[in-house]
Design a protein around this motif. Structure first.
Motif, PDB file in Angstrom:
ATOM      1  N   VAL A 143      -6.777   2.263   1.279  1.00 45.95           N
ATOM      2  CA  VAL A 143      -6.104   1.009   0.915  1.00 45.95           C
ATOM      3  C   VAL A 143      -5.386   1.197  -0.421  1.00 45.95           C
ATOM      4  O   VAL A 143      -5.795   2.014  -1.240  1.00 45.95           O
ATOM      5  N   GLN A 144      -4.330   0.423  -0.608  1.00 44.39           N
ATOM      6  CA  GLN A 144      -3.588   0.447  -1.857  1.00 44.39           C
ATOM      7  C   GLN A 144      -3.678  -0.921  -2.511  1.00 44.39           C
ATOM      8  O   GLN A 144      -3.171  -1.906  -1.979  1.00 44.39           O
ATOM      9  N   PRO A 145      -4.356  -1.044  -3.654  1.00 43.90           N
ATOM     10  CA  PRO A 145      -4.444  -2.343  -4.336  1.00 43.90           C
ATOM     11  C   PRO A 145      -3.058  -2.863  -4.691  1.00 43.90           C
ATOM     12  O   PRO A 145      -2.123  -2.085  -4.906  1.00 43.90           O
ATOM     13  N   ASN A 146      -2.933  -4.188  -4.714  1.00 44.67           N
ATOM     14  CA  ASN A 146      -1.677  -4.804  -5.118  1.00 44.67           C
ATOM     15  C   ASN A 146      -1.491  -4.582  -6.615  1.00 44.67           C
ATOM     16  O   ASN A 146      -2.186  -5.175  -7.437  1.00 44.67           O
ATOM     17  N   THR A 147      -0.569  -3.717  -6.986  1.00 39.67           N
ATOM     18  CA  THR A 147      -0.437  -3.328  -8.383  1.00 39.67           C
ATOM     19  C   THR A 147       0.066  -4.470  -9.268  1.00 39.67           C
ATOM     20  O   THR A 147      -0.273  -4.531 -10.452  1.00 39.67           O
ATOM     21  N   LYS A 148       0.854  -5.360  -8.700  1.00 38.54           N
ATOM     22  CA  LYS A 148       1.342  -6.502  -9.483  1.00 38.54           C
ATOM     23  C   LYS A 148       0.199  -7.447  -9.822  1.00 38.54           C
ATOM     24  O   LYS A 148       0.063  -7.907 -10.967  1.00 38.54           O
ATOM     25  N   VAL A 149      -0.635  -7.744  -8.841  1.00 37.20           N
ATOM     26  CA  VAL A 149      -1.796  -8.620  -9.068  1.00 37.20           C
ATOM     27  C   VAL A 149      -2.756  -7.975 -10.068  1.00 37.20           C
ATOM     28  O   VAL A 149      -3.271  -8.637 -10.973  1.00 37.20           O
ATOM     29  N   ALA A 150      -2.984  -6.680  -9.912  1.00 38.28           N
ATOM     30  CA  ALA A 150      -3.890  -5.972 -10.821  1.00 38.28           C
ATOM     31  C   ALA A 150      -3.364  -6.004 -12.252  1.00 38.28           C
ATOM     32  O   ALA A 150      -4.127  -6.199 -13.211  1.00 38.28           O
ATOM     33  N   THR A 151      -2.058  -5.830 -12.426  1.00 38.73           N
ATOM     34  CA  THR A 151      -1.466  -5.868 -13.771  1.00 38.73           C
ATOM     35  C   THR A 151      -1.650  -7.239 -14.407  1.00 38.73           C
ATOM     36  O   THR A 151      -1.977  -7.347 -15.596  1.00 38.73           O
ATOM     37  N   LEU A 152      -1.457  -8.295 -13.629  1.00 38.39           N
ATOM     38  CA  LEU A 152      -1.654  -9.659 -14.137  1.00 38.39           C
ATOM     39  C   LEU A 152      -3.114  -9.898 -14.509  1.00 38.39           C
ATOM     40  O   LEU A 152      -3.412 -10.429 -15.588  1.00 38.39           O
ATOM     41  N   LEU A 153      -4.028  -9.493 -13.632  1.00 37.21           N
ATOM     42  CA  LEU A 153      -5.457  -9.709 -13.887  1.00 37.21           C
ATOM     43  C   LEU A 153      -5.931  -8.956 -15.128  1.00 37.21           C
ATOM     44  O   LEU A 153      -6.650  -9.514 -15.968  1.00 37.21           O
ATOM     45  N   PHE A 154      -5.505  -7.722 -15.264  1.00 33.45           N
ATOM     46  CA  PHE A 154      -5.915  -6.968 -16.456  1.00 33.45           C
ATOM     47  C   PHE A 154      -5.234  -7.511 -17.709  1.00 33.45           C
ATOM     48  O   PHE A 154      -5.784  -7.422 -18.804  1.00 33.45           O
ATOM     49  N   GLY A 155      -4.047  -8.094 -17.547  1.00 29.79           N
ATOM     50  CA  GLY A 155      -3.417  -8.779 -18.662  1.00 29.79           C
ATOM     51  C   GLY A 155      -4.280  -9.931 -19.153  1.00 29.79           C
ATOM     52  O   GLY A 155      -4.399 -10.161 -20.371  1.00 29.79           O
ATOM     53  N   PHE A 156      -4.918 -10.652 -18.219  1.00 30.02           N
ATOM     54  CA  PHE A 156      -5.838 -11.725 -18.587  1.00 30.02           C
ATOM     55  C   PHE A 156      -6.968 -11.184 -19.471  1.00 30.02           C
ATOM     56  O   PHE A 156      -7.321 -11.792 -20.484  1.00 30.02           O
ATOM     57  N   PHE A 157      -7.529 -10.068 -19.080  1.00 26.75           N
ATOM     58  CA  PHE A 157      -8.638  -9.489 -19.852  1.00 26.75           C
ATOM     59  C   PHE A 157      -8.173  -9.012 -21.228  1.00 26.75           C
ATOM     60  O   PHE A 157      -8.883  -9.186 -22.218  1.00 26.75           O
ATOM     61  N   HIS A 158      -7.001  -8.406 -21.284  1.00 30.04           N
ATOM     62  CA  HIS A 158      -6.479  -7.936 -22.569  1.00 30.04           C
ATOM     63  C   HIS A 158      -6.303  -9.110 -23.531  1.00 30.04           C
ATOM     64  O   HIS A 158      -6.652  -9.032 -24.710  1.00 30.04           O
TER      65      HIS A 158
END
Length: 240
Positions: A143-158
């Motif tokens: 499977v390939q994670p949705n990279t756009k969603v992952a970038t947004l989610l990790f932006g939340f953590f940052h």
């Protein structure tokens, strides 16, 4: 044949030196320095400030991003295989939205978490992006994670990591919202400056024949740096 072997040998030595230097620099910092980096002088300024100080907070925000190795490592991983400015703009905007949202939300609501745990997750974001660039998720799990969603989610953590640190500094309520907006503007300015420098270097590197040959090594080093960040945060959590 000899020339090819020498080139590979030189590449191995180069990346080995880069790895050792990166690890040495990380180990030179104290454990406290890895709990979302805000310099002691800036910490004192934030604690003592009162009233609207727009431009000083713009400067502090820009400085945070330009010197924020965790943010820069993640952004480096995000843009590693992005060639079109449109795509780079989309991913950087998603990261900026996530970072800004949780930074403002966390400080204004007073909601915080353990800084070491948040920064460990930020370290994992670097690991994730390196693995994604290496195609590990597709190869291991199909499977390939949705990279756009992952970038947004990790932006939340940052952003939440920074909010947690600012809350600890007990920033004065007088001028709080304008100062936070100014800080956030500074963060975006710093991000653009850092991204511009990264893109210039990447542009030169991508035009060489060594780029694709060394892409695996570069992302392996990126992943190792992420694990080092996670390790420091877990050590900090254990000893506090």
């Amino acid at each position: 044949m000899t020339s090819s072997w020498l080139n590979r040998s030189h590449a191995v030595r180069t990346w080995s030196c880069v790895t050792l230097v990166a690890i040495a620099l990380l180990m030179l910092g104290s454990v406290e320095a890895f709990a979302h980096n805000v310099a002691e002088g800036d910490k004192g300024y934030i604690q003592e400030s009162s009233g609207v100080l727009f431009f000083p907070f713009v400067y502090l925000g820009a400085k945070h991003m330009v010197t924020g190795y965790d943010h820069l490592l993640f952004l480096f991983g995000v843009i590693f295989f992005l060639y079109r400015m449109k795509d780079i703009g989309i991913y950087v905007t998603l990261f900026a939205i996530g970072h800004s949202t949780t930074m403002l939300f966390g400080v204004l609501t007073g909601i915080s978490a353990n800084a070491y745990i948040i920064d460990a997750i930020i370290g994992l974001s670097v690991v994730y992006k390196a693995l994604d660039n290496l195609g590990a998720f597709q190869r291991w799990f199909g499977v390939q994670p949705n990279t756009k969603v992952a970038t947004l989610l990790f932006g939340f953590f940052h952003g939440f990591g920074l909010a947690t640190k600012i809350i600890e500094f007990q920033i004065a309520p007088d001028g709080l919202i304008p100062n936070l907006i100014a800080f956030n503007i500074g963060v975006e300015i710093g991000q653009l400056l850092a991204l511009g420098a990264i893109l210039i270097v990447m542009g030169f590197w991508r035009r060489t024949s060594s780029f694709m040959r060394h892409a695996f090594a570069a992302n392996t080093i990126l992943m190792a740096a992420g694990f080092v960040l996670v390790g420091y945060q877990l050590v900090g959590l254990a000893v506090t």
